[in-house]
Design a protein around this motif. Structure first.
Motif, PDB file in Angstrom:
ATOM      1  N   VAL A  96      -3.624 -17.923  21.596  1.00  0.00           N
ATOM      2  CA  VAL A  96      -2.417 -18.738  21.439  1.00  0.00           C
ATOM      3  C   VAL A  96      -1.815 -18.510  20.058  1.00  0.00           C
ATOM      4  O   VAL A  96      -0.583 -18.401  19.891  1.00  0.00           O
ATOM      5  CB  VAL A  96      -2.740 -20.222  21.670  1.00  0.00           C
ATOM      6  CG1 VAL A  96      -1.539 -21.097  21.323  1.00  0.00           C
ATOM      7  CG2 VAL A  96      -3.162 -20.457  23.114  1.00  0.00           C
ATOM      8  N   SER A  97      -2.667 -18.418  19.035  1.00  0.00           N
ATOM      9  CA  SER A  97      -2.175 -18.193  17.674  1.00  0.00           C
ATOM     10  C   SER A  97      -1.443 -16.870  17.570  1.00  0.00           C
ATOM     11  O   SER A  97      -0.398 -16.767  16.919  1.00  0.00           O
ATOM     12  CB  SER A  97      -3.349 -18.215  16.687  1.00  0.00           C
ATOM     13  OG  SER A  97      -4.026 -19.450  16.731  1.00  0.00           O
ATOM     14  N   LEU A  98      -1.982 -15.827  18.211  1.00  0.00           N
ATOM     15  CA  LEU A  98      -1.337 -14.518  18.168  1.00  0.00           C
ATOM     16  C   LEU A  98       0.020 -14.549  18.858  1.00  0.00           C
ATOM     17  O   LEU A  98       0.994 -13.949  18.375  1.00  0.00           O
ATOM     18  CB  LEU A  98      -2.245 -13.471  18.818  1.00  0.00           C
ATOM     19  CG  LEU A  98      -1.765 -12.016  18.737  1.00  0.00           C
ATOM     20  CD1 LEU A  98      -1.590 -11.591  17.287  1.00  0.00           C
ATOM     21  CD2 LEU A  98      -2.742 -11.093  19.449  1.00  0.00           C
ATOM     22  N   LEU A  99       0.105 -15.263  19.981  1.00  0.00           N
ATOM     23  CA  LEU A  99       1.386 -15.373  20.674  1.00  0.00           C
ATOM     24  C   LEU A  99       2.413 -16.119  19.836  1.00  0.00           C
ATOM     25  O   LEU A  99       3.614 -15.829  19.894  1.00  0.00           O
ATOM     26  CB  LEU A  99       1.189 -16.085  22.018  1.00  0.00           C
ATOM     27  CG  LEU A  99       0.415 -15.314  23.093  1.00  0.00           C
ATOM     28  CD1 LEU A  99       0.212 -16.187  24.319  1.00  0.00           C
ATOM     29  CD2 LEU A  99       1.145 -14.029  23.465  1.00  0.00           C
ATOM     30  N   VAL A 100       1.950 -17.075  19.038  1.00  0.00           N
ATOM     31  CA  VAL A 100       2.866 -17.845  18.200  1.00  0.00           C
ATOM     32  C   VAL A 100       3.333 -17.031  16.997  1.00  0.00           C
ATOM     33  O   VAL A 100       4.521 -17.017  16.647  1.00  0.00           O
ATOM     34  CB  VAL A 100       2.191 -19.153  17.732  1.00  0.00           C
ATOM     35  CG1 VAL A 100       3.042 -19.863  16.684  1.00  0.00           C
ATOM     36  CG2 VAL A 100       1.955 -20.069  18.922  1.00  0.00           C
ATOM     37  N   ILE A 101       2.410 -16.320  16.344  1.00  0.00           N
ATOM     38  CA  ILE A 101       2.738 -15.657  15.089  1.00  0.00           C
ATOM     39  C   ILE A 101       3.403 -14.309  15.298  1.00  0.00           C
ATOM     40  O   ILE A 101       4.136 -13.838  14.416  1.00  0.00           O
ATOM     41  CB  ILE A 101       1.454 -15.491  14.241  1.00  0.00           C
ATOM     42  CG1 ILE A 101       1.818 -15.158  12.784  1.00  0.00           C
ATOM     43  CG2 ILE A 101       0.555 -14.435  14.833  1.00  0.00           C
ATOM     44  CD1 ILE A 101       2.644 -16.208  12.085  1.00  0.00           C
TER      45      ILE A 101
END
Length: 211
Positions: free
Chosen positions: A42-47
């Motif tokens: 999820v963090s990778l998709l956000v950043i």
């Protein structure tokens, strides 16, 4: 995005009491690794969109001798091998060039970048170690016995590292965003006088001498 990253930084920390109060559950590596990998995805998709846009801004501003394209800065997270060293180099260039540094200092050390990447690599390394234990015990006849509390301790440590990584990352996002707002504002201000100095002179007919 900064607020969402702060929420993602808090999420691993929220799992700490659960792991502490239920050590028998936390001793199961398959339960441990799942939520951590989900948070990472999820963090990778956000950043990823922010990283792409921030690098694109540097190119749009016309800064010379940029090493990383927006696409490679994002894709490097997913390519085995380069994913271990390219993302922090790209982030250093993004940070330094956004703050007005020249090409010579583009890869100068940045404290928050080093802290972010160190916490991320160490935390994910622990998670991969736990997943390796699961794979060995699932697909082979071998069983790895660890002292009571070892997996729980590794889990708690991994969560702390990943929470720290997310915290440093949101600091980088805030700092780079503010610097690029100022950088793009200066670039726009420098172009405005040049546009105002462009004067169109209409051609005039030659003056005929009087006789």
């Amino acid at each position: 995005q900064g607020a969402l990253l702060r929420a993602l930084a808090i999420l691993p920390a929220c799992l700490l009491p659960l792991a502490w109060r239920t050590p028998a559950v936390a001793e199961a590596p398959e339960w441990v690794a799942g939520p951590v990998l989900l948070v990472f995805a999820v963090s990778l998709l956000v950043i990823a969109p922010w990283i792409h846009r921030a690098h694109a801004n540097l190119h749009a501003a016309g800064l010379p001798e940029l090493t990383f394209t927006p696409r490679w800065a994002v894709a490097s997270f997913l390519v085995p091998g380069p994913s271990l060293y390219v993302p922090p180099l790209a982030m250093r260039e993004l940070y330094n060039r956004s703050h007005g540094e020249g090409p010579v200092d583009a890869r100068a050390d940045v404290g928050d970048v080093s802290s972010w990447w160190t916490c991320l690599i160490a935390g994910m390394g622990i998670v991969l170690f736990l997943l390796t234990i699961v794979a060995i015990q699932t697909f082979t006849r071998f069983h790895i016995l660890t002292p009571v509390g070892v997996n729980t301790g590794l889990y708690l440590f991994a969560l702390l590292l990943l929470a720290g990584s997310a915290w440093f990352l949101q600091r980088l996002v805030a700092s780079v965003t503010a610097a690029q707002v100022a950088l793009l504002g200066e670039a726009a201000g420098a172009e405005a006088p040049a546009r105002r100095l462009v004067v169109t002179v209409a051609p005039t007919a030659p003056v005929q001498p009087q006789t």
